[in-house]
Enzyme design. Sequence first.
Site, PDB file in Angstrom:
ATOM      1  N   ASN A 166      11.242  74.821  -9.789  1.00  0.00           N
ATOM      2  CA  ASN A 166      11.271  75.100 -11.232  1.00  0.00           C
ATOM      3  C   ASN A 166      10.661  76.481 -11.451  1.00  0.00           C
ATOM      4  OD1 ASN A 166      11.639  73.906 -14.084  1.00  0.00           O
ATOM      5  ND2 ASN A 166       9.558  74.727 -14.153  1.00  0.00           N
ATOM      6  N   TYR A 170       4.575  80.728 -18.026  1.00  0.00           N
ATOM      7  CA  TYR A 170       3.313  80.249 -18.582  1.00  0.00           C
ATOM      8  C   TYR A 170       2.277  81.338 -18.335  1.00  0.00           C
ATOM      9  CZ  TYR A 170       5.959  76.226 -16.670  1.00  0.00           C
ATOM     10  OH  TYR A 170       6.957  75.364 -16.289  1.00  0.00           O
ATOM     11  N   ARG A 171       1.617  81.781 -19.394  1.00  0.00           N
ATOM     12  CA  ARG A 171       0.689  82.904 -19.289  1.00  0.00           C
ATOM     13  C   ARG A 171      -0.463  82.597 -18.322  1.00  0.00           C
ATOM     14  NH1 ARG A 171      -1.753  81.189 -24.921  1.00  0.00           N
ATOM     15  NH2 ARG A 171      -3.632  80.161 -24.184  1.00  0.00           N
ATOM     16  N   TRP A 184       0.317  75.941 -18.373  1.00  0.00           N
ATOM     17  CA  TRP A 184       1.530  75.164 -18.656  1.00  0.00           C
ATOM     18  C   TRP A 184       1.163  74.082 -19.641  1.00  0.00           C
ATOM     19  CZ3 TRP A 184       2.019  75.088 -12.784  1.00  0.00           C
ATOM     20  CH2 TRP A 184       1.054  74.275 -12.189  1.00  0.00           C
ATOM     21  N   GLU A 231      15.976  77.084 -12.854  1.00  0.00           N
ATOM     22  CA  GLU A 231      16.187  78.286 -13.669  1.00  0.00           C
ATOM     23  C   GLU A 231      16.808  79.426 -12.863  1.00  0.00           C
ATOM     24  OE1 GLU A 231      13.557  76.306 -13.889  1.00  0.00           O
ATOM     25  OE2 GLU A 231      13.409  75.823 -16.026  1.00  0.00           O
ATOM     26  N   ASP A 280      -1.636  84.650 -29.904  1.00  0.00           N
ATOM     27  CA  ASP A 280      -0.380  84.045 -29.461  1.00  0.00           C
ATOM     28  C   ASP A 280       0.796  84.360 -30.382  1.00  0.00           C
ATOM     29  OD1 ASP A 280       1.217  82.340 -27.820  1.00  0.00           O
ATOM     30  OD2 ASP A 280      -0.611  81.222 -27.367  1.00  0.00           O
TER      31      ASP A 280
END
Length: 484
Positions: A166, A170-171, A184, A231, A280
């Site tokens: 996968n 995610y930062r 995540w 992905e 954010d």
Amino acid sequence: MAYDNLRAFIKDLQDQGELHTIDIEVDSYLEITEITDRISKQYGKALLFTNVKNSPYPVLINSMGTDKRMSMALGVQDYDQVAEEMQNFMDLANYKGLWNQLKMAPDLYKLSKIFPKKVTSAPCQEVVEEPDLTQLPVLHCWPKDAGPFVTLPLVITKDPETGQQNMGMYRLQVYDKNTTGMHWHMHKDGKEIYEKYRKLGYKRMPVSVALGGDPSLIYSATAPLPKMIDEMLFAGYLRKKPIEVVKCVTNELFVPAEAEFILEGYVELDELRLEGPFGDHTGYYSLADMYPVFHVEKVTRRTSPIYPTTIVGQPPMEDCYIGKATERVFLPLMKLMLPEIVDMHLPFEGVFHNCAIVSIKKSFPKHAQKVMYGLWGMGQMMYTKMIIIVDENVDPHDVSKVMWKVFNNIDPKRDLVLTEGPLDALDHSSNTAYFGHRLGIDATKKWPNEGHTREWPDDIEMSDEIKSMVEAKWREYGFENDPS
Ligand SMILES: Cc1cc2nc3c(=O)[nH]c(=O)nc-3n(C[C@H](O)[C@H](O)[C@H](O)COP(=O)(O)O)c2cc1C
Ligand SMILES: [Mn+2]
């Protein structure tokens, strides 16, 4: 056109006048954010900072920050071009069982052309070194951020049961030379895979993070794909050419060969650390919370890598265009499950999951409510805080028209649907994290068989005959502009 890597994209941006290069020294602490935010709000160019204080590496930012550049990143003229082919992709990627394989034999040939291709030597491994994340020009984006954050990472994990990889974005909050946070969210595939490792009794799970690569690959890490779809396969489909992957030096994961940097490492399964706050894409700081820790064991990279990043904050910003691409690309899939949907608009101000405006072909009583509940049951649409449904003759992108319908068409007691359910991890308005109340607004015309017994008035509209006549005579009235 598919780009081989980030530098091919940068070259094309340059050739098309879409890149502004800044050679004077800039600080990754707040300064790059302030410059980029101003450029974003002016719908300006991609930025390449070649001289970043305390780092040998250049920074690319805002590279996908307009519809034009986002389309370039996907290798298309406009998003609809991708949307048209989406159905084909889902059929292909979902092939299962011998019968389907036989039935789809010609398509499998196509699939073989987009499946990630393993290679044994790769540009992303030109240099293999001990980790020192403080060397990277990681942005400290906003004043109240807890530290510097890697904002455009492609986080690669592998399902311990199926062996499938996968890749999600995610930062990563950089804590020190070799550890970061791993943000995540609860509802994401990365977190689900993490939970699987935990359940199976592992002590740690392998994780590798790619920075850079073909921009369609970067986009793919953000795409809300069904869990069973890798992905990287999707990226191969977008670019009509496989993503080349290479095995990591220290773990079994396969990473994009053309990336700029790879951070190889693992996440301990019993370790959490405070992560955030972080300015954010809601336009607010997401609150500090406990998240897993990513331990970097090796950094591999190109000889002269470029560090790709983005900033998020009050819209509009670069991520709005990433979201816009998703809205367009995934609409056909939604229509497959809810065919009454005509069009959908996720306004920037709603930062994707807070507001969806949907036009439908209404054909039975309370049809709008059926669509709301359908959307709340669908993938990452599940945490859409507000869903506005309008009739098919209202363009959901025309927010002024939509609001006219909302303000005038609703009887609040009858037409508002209040439900409780999952909310995005970033939602700060609910008193409870991860869940809260969602609102559906049925702004469609109400029918007698929905209990509306009074006559419903028509929209005021001029007859076509008079419209054509006035258009034809427009210049005779002395107007010089178009009559539209
Ligand atoms: C710039 C950017 C940053 C993001 N940061 C995060 C994040 O920190 N955590 C998260 O769970 N999702 C984040 N997302 C959204 C996910 O990338 C997205 O939901 C994706 O579909 C997740 O992939 P997955 O379904 O394979 O887990 C971000 C998206 C963008 C565009
Ligand atoms: Mn996924």
